[in-house]
Design a protein around this motif. Structure first.
Motif, PDB file in Angstrom:
ATOM      1  N   CYS A 437       2.318  10.427  43.727  1.00  0.00           N
ATOM      2  CA  CYS A 437       3.095   9.325  42.348  1.00  0.00           C
ATOM      3  C   CYS A 437       4.350   9.747  41.497  1.00  0.00           C
ATOM      4  CB  CYS A 437       2.114   8.818  42.080  1.00  0.00           C
ATOM      5  SG  CYS A 437       2.183   7.810  40.140  1.00  0.00           S
ATOM      6  N   LYS A 439       4.967   9.159  38.994  1.00  0.00           N
ATOM      7  CA  LYS A 439       4.515   9.138  37.951  1.00  0.00           C
ATOM      8  C   LYS A 439       3.347  10.195  37.237  1.00  0.00           C
ATOM      9  CE  LYS A 439       4.747   4.925  36.025  1.00  0.00           C
ATOM     10  NZ  LYS A 439       3.803   3.954  35.373  1.00  0.00           N
ATOM     11  N   CYS A 440       2.465   9.818  38.674  1.00  0.00           N
ATOM     12  CA  CYS A 440       1.067  10.499  38.205  1.00  0.00           C
ATOM     13  C   CYS A 440       0.986  12.102  38.940  1.00  0.00           C
ATOM     14  CB  CYS A 440       0.235   9.630  38.787  1.00  0.00           C
ATOM     15  SG  CYS A 440       0.031   8.336  38.299  1.00  0.00           S
ATOM     16  N   CYS A 478       0.481   4.087  44.406  1.00  0.00           N
ATOM     17  CA  CYS A 478      -0.757   5.037  43.477  1.00  0.00           C
ATOM     18  C   CYS A 478      -1.783   4.404  42.953  1.00  0.00           C
ATOM     19  CB  CYS A 478      -0.183   5.267  42.832  1.00  0.00           C
ATOM     20  SG  CYS A 478      -0.717   6.621  41.093  1.00  0.00           S
ATOM     21  N   CYS A 481      -1.659   4.542  39.057  1.00  0.00           N
ATOM     22  CA  CYS A 481      -0.883   3.728  38.334  1.00  0.00           C
ATOM     23  C   CYS A 481      -0.483   2.254  38.886  1.00  0.00           C
ATOM     24  CB  CYS A 481       0.202   4.355  37.960  1.00  0.00           C
ATOM     25  SG  CYS A 481       1.256   4.701  38.727  1.00  0.00           S
TER      26      CYS A 481
HETATM   27 ZN    ZN Z   1       0.815   7.031  39.727  1.00  0.00          ZN
END
Ligand code: ZN
Ligand code: ANZ
Length: 837
Positions: A437, A439-440, A478, A481
């Protein structure tokens, strides 16, 4: 009955069905009996069983059946190591899906194994390509990740620039891609690793306790783990910077004549920035294979950077090279090179005209002896200033001590073992259960979403990983998130699949990989059998997985295999001739072999080659199905056990298998004489029978199957010669039981013919009568004038007088005496008579 022949084409199938119906070989987890876990390395479903499998599984089968007869609850399972490249290759070549190809092969091979009558618990059959198996593997992988034993790191792969794909090492042939033929490059990719190095010391120490393993395999593992103790120290370079090197031979430091760094070492990279020739050399090094073995055999190449390294004792200025034989992944990626005592350095120095000095000699007197190759052994230091005359060990300690005292280096332990790179850019493997991901970062697939199942609709016809190309499979949300994310498209090395299958055999609940309590009942495997080709990787990885799972609290066992046996191969000579400048091989079935030569059926002559391992490419194979159809399973099994010790190679021969077939019939005729009458007594035969029971048991326990076979031959001959008696009937029944683990179909047929109840597979091993195990006759040596003159048999415990009379009655002794007066006779009861004149 004695007039009929044993007909395996009828009997084999009948008994195989009987065992299946009665579920005779189903292992009971709850049993109170002592347990025994017998395991042969599970096969790759390539399409057909080969003769090597037959030998391997027959050995395991004899142990399994024997242990059952001895009252053990036996676990003897079978399954399929079903992921891997050949399925993908077949998919490309034959346009079949890897799954259907694999399952078709499994069906064929299972039928073949059934025809051999192996005592397997088929209820525990598993295939590693089944989501019901690999889903649990994904869960374990996540557990290891959470425990910090899995990580990602940039690492080099083989890159095919034409097919635009990563290649497995096996797909790199002579440095070129197997399909495209293009020179393979090294590329860096982010890949998954298992932290096996965190277990290096444990895996090494554990070897000491594996006394059921061949010494040879333990040594191979020890070398692979490769613990080495040495010195890491810094050279000051001419530009003022420091260069750390690692050596296991600090005692040779006065012989250093140059310094070398790996092509991807920061020093090399820095030089290349301002030196196009250096950059070109580094590029050149990137071509060719990535394995240590390939680097070991490749020609030694170097590039002089112009930098100098200052020797810590002599202040000499040593040239600094970039060299292709130095690995970035070992030690510090830089070395002090000592051509006199390291062969790689020697080759390199010879090529580039660098000094080769002797600083170690077998003795101080040989300080001036010339070197025609590197002298790599221990000895004493020579031409080495303050180290002179010191033995290797002392000198090592001395140099490390001085380096530590003056703070330019320190003693260090280095391991050869690398972390295990498990990423494969292939379709037919266990999907690595992670999601990327933006973001993560890297997120594990939640356990309740396992298994991550391979997509069925893939396009295998193009090069590269079909999972990357698949239109939808990799696109997911994800788990953390909920945003758009992509699945990991790498799959696991198939060695991961085989690193825990023995645990799943022992216990296979639906909701978790295994139940540790049940595993603890069965493990360690009492007898593991397989090929020596797995001595290192598979066995080390399996030991590692077991220890890793134990460390994170999933298991109680630490060593998976208490005893290991590596069997020899089945071999045959080859037949070939030259056709259009190529050597063309012919299979034994197409060849007429005489005592002196070999021809084709049309009479054209062939060359007879060496006796070598049976392989398809040399056509020197026999097909297990064909020989089972011709001779029956028992004759084939018997052949696999006879003649050669199991660790040695077994030469296949037509005469050999025919001999086995005849023996099957001989035993069958003997069973027919079971009720031939019981008058008379035959103590000698009873003795032979009981000794055979003990000896065959001992031989099977020692895996000396060929000796057990020889015993059964002996007993059979003795019974054949003996007149009818109660003892003879008992001996026939015993011979049947002793042969049962090896020839189970014949034994069942005989058991029924003898009117015995139930299956012989459920019968007990015959008891021995201790009184019948001891000999009642002894051999007495007769000496005169200190020499052996005759040997005589006498009843055990015969009196001194009786032995004296017997000795003097010997013709040979009388000749030796030549009429001399006997002054004294010394008798050692049951052993010796010494006559003094
Ligand atoms: Zn994520
Ligand atoms: C000097 C020397 C003198 C060495 C000598 C050997 C013999 P083992 O024993 O297998 O651990 N070496 C160190 N790092 C290396 C690397 N990254 N790539 C290639 N070779 C490397 O091997 C340790 C020896 O291998 C070290 O000891 C070093 O050479 C070399 F008579 O140093 B020796």
């Amino acid at each position: 009955m004695s007039e009929t022949r044993f007909d395996p084409s009828q009997a084999d199938g009948r008994w195989q069905r009987a065992w299946d119906e009665a579920q005779t070989f189903r292992a009971d987890d709850a049993s109170e009996r002592p347990r025994c876990y017998v395991l042969e390395m599970f096969p790759y479903p390539s399409g057909r069983i080969h003769i090597g499998h037959v030998r391997n599984y027959t050995m395991g089968d004899v142990i399994a059946r024997y242990k059952r007869m001895r009252g053990h609850e036996v676990l003897h399972p079978m399954g399929w190591d079903a992921f891997g490249m050949p399925a993908e290759n077949a998919a490309i070549e034959q346009k079949v899906h890897p799954r259907s190809w694999t399952y078709q092969n499994i069906a064929n091979m299972k039928a073949q194994l059934k025809r051999l009558g192996f005592a397997l618990d088929w209820s525990r059959e598993l295939a590693t390509c089944d989501p019901a198996y690999y889903g649990h593997e994904q869960a374990l992988f996540i557990d290891l990740y959470e425990a910090g034993l899995v990580y990602r790191k940039e690492s080099a792969v083989n890159w095919d620039p034409v097919d635009q794909t990563v290649l497995a090492n096996e797909q790199v042939i002579d440095g070129k891609g197997w399909r495209s033929g293009a020179p393979v490059e090294k590329r860096k990719l982010s890949q998954w690793f298992l932290k096996i190095t965190a277990f290096a010391q444990e895996l090494l120490d554990g070897l000491d306790k594996l006394d059921g393993w061949p010494e040879k395999v333990r040594v191979m593992q020890e070398n692979w783990i490769g613990k080495s103790q040495g010195l890491q120290f810094g050279f000051t370079l001419s530009d003022g910077s420091k260069l750390e090197v690692y050596t296991t031979r600090p005692d040779t430091i006065f012989g250093a004549s140059f310094v070398a760094v790996a092509p991807d070492h920061p020093v090399a990279q820095a030089v290349a920035e301002n030196d196009p020739q250096a950059a070109a050399f580094i590029e050149l090094c990137k071509q060719g294979g990535t394995t240590a073995a390939e680097l070991e055999t490749a020609e030694k190449l170097g590039y002089d950077t112009g930098l100098k390294a200052i020797h810590p004792f002599t202040n000499d200025r040593l040239p600094v090279y970039i060299a292709n034989f130095v690995l970035m992944e070992y030690g510090t990626g830089a070395i002090m090179a000592v051509p006199g005592h390291d062969q790689r350095d020697f080759d390199f120095a010879s090529k580039y005209g660098l000094p080769i000095r002797r600083v170690i000699a077998p003795s101080a007197a040989e300080a001036g002896a010339p070197l025609s190759e590197a002298y790599t052994g221990d000895g004493v230091c020579v031409n080495s200033d303050f180290l002179d005359t010191m033995p290797t060990d002392v000198a090592k300690r001395e140099v490390i001590g001085r380096a530590e005292q003056h703070r330019w280096g320190e003693g260090r332990t280095v391991w050869r073992l690398r972390d295990w790179g498990v990423s494969r850019q292939r379709y037919w493997g266990t999907p690595i259960p992670f999601i990327h991901c933006e973001k993560c970062g890297v997120v594990a697939v939640p356990k309740d979403q396992l298994p991550v199942v391979l997509p069925e609709d893939v396009d295998i016809s193009q090069p590269g990983n079909p999972l990357v190309r698949h239109p939808t499979w990799k696109h997911v949300h994800c788990p953390s998130c909920g945003g758009a994310a992509v699945r990991e498209t790498d799959t696991l090395d198939t060695f991961v699949d085989s690193s825990w299958y023995f645990l799943r055999f022992a216990s296979q609940p639906a909701d978790k990989p295994f139940d540790p309590e049940v595993v603890a009942k069965w493990l360690p495997v009492d007898q593991y059998i397989g090929g020596i080709e797995h001595a290192i990787l598979h066995l080390l990885y399996a030991r590692f997985w077991t220890r890793a799972l134990a460390r994170i609290g999933k298991l109680e066992v630490t060593e998976p295999f208490a005893s290991l046996f590596t069997q020899g191969m089945v071999t045959h000579e080859t037949y070939s001739r030259e056709e259009h400048g190529r050597e063309v091989f012919y299979s034994p079935g197409d060849v007429l072999r005489t005592a002196t030569g070999a021809t084709l059926k049309d009479g054209s002559p062939l060359t007879i080659g060496r006796v070598i391992k049976m392989s398809k490419s040399k056509k020197n194979t026999v097909d297990p199905d064909e020989i089972v159809a011709r001779y029956g399973a028992d004759a084939v099994r018997w052949f696999m056990l006879s003649d050669s010790p199991p660790e040695r190679d077994l030469p296949w021969s037509e005469a050999g298998i025919e001999g086995c077939w005849r023996f099957v019939q001989r035993l069958w005729r003997l069973f027919g004489q079971h009720d031939a009458g019981a008058s008379g007594e035959d103590k000698a035969l009873a003795r032979k029978t009981h000794q055979a029971i003990a000896a065959v048991a001992e031989d099977i326990e020692a895996l000396a199957f060929n000796k057990a076979v020889a015993r059964i031959y002996e007993l059979t001959s003795a019974i054949e010669k003996a007149p009818p008696s109660a003892e003879r009937n008992a001996a026939i029944r015993t011979a049947l039981l002793l042969a049962a683990p090896m020839m189970p179909h014949l034994a069942e047929e005989g058991w029924a013919a003898l009117g015995q109840q139930g299956l012989v597979a459920d019968a007990s091993w015959p008891e021995t009568d201790p009184a019948l195990l001891v000999e009642d006759e002894v051999t007495i040596a007769i000496q005169h004038k200190g020499k052996l003159r005759d040997t005589l048999t006498a009843p055990k415990g015969a009196s001194t007088e009786a032995l004296e009379a017997l000795a003097l009655g010997s013709e040979k002794v009388q000749r030796s005496l030549g009429g001399a007066e006997v002054r004294k006779v010394i008798v050692v009861p049951d052993r010796l008579v010494n006559i003094v004149t």
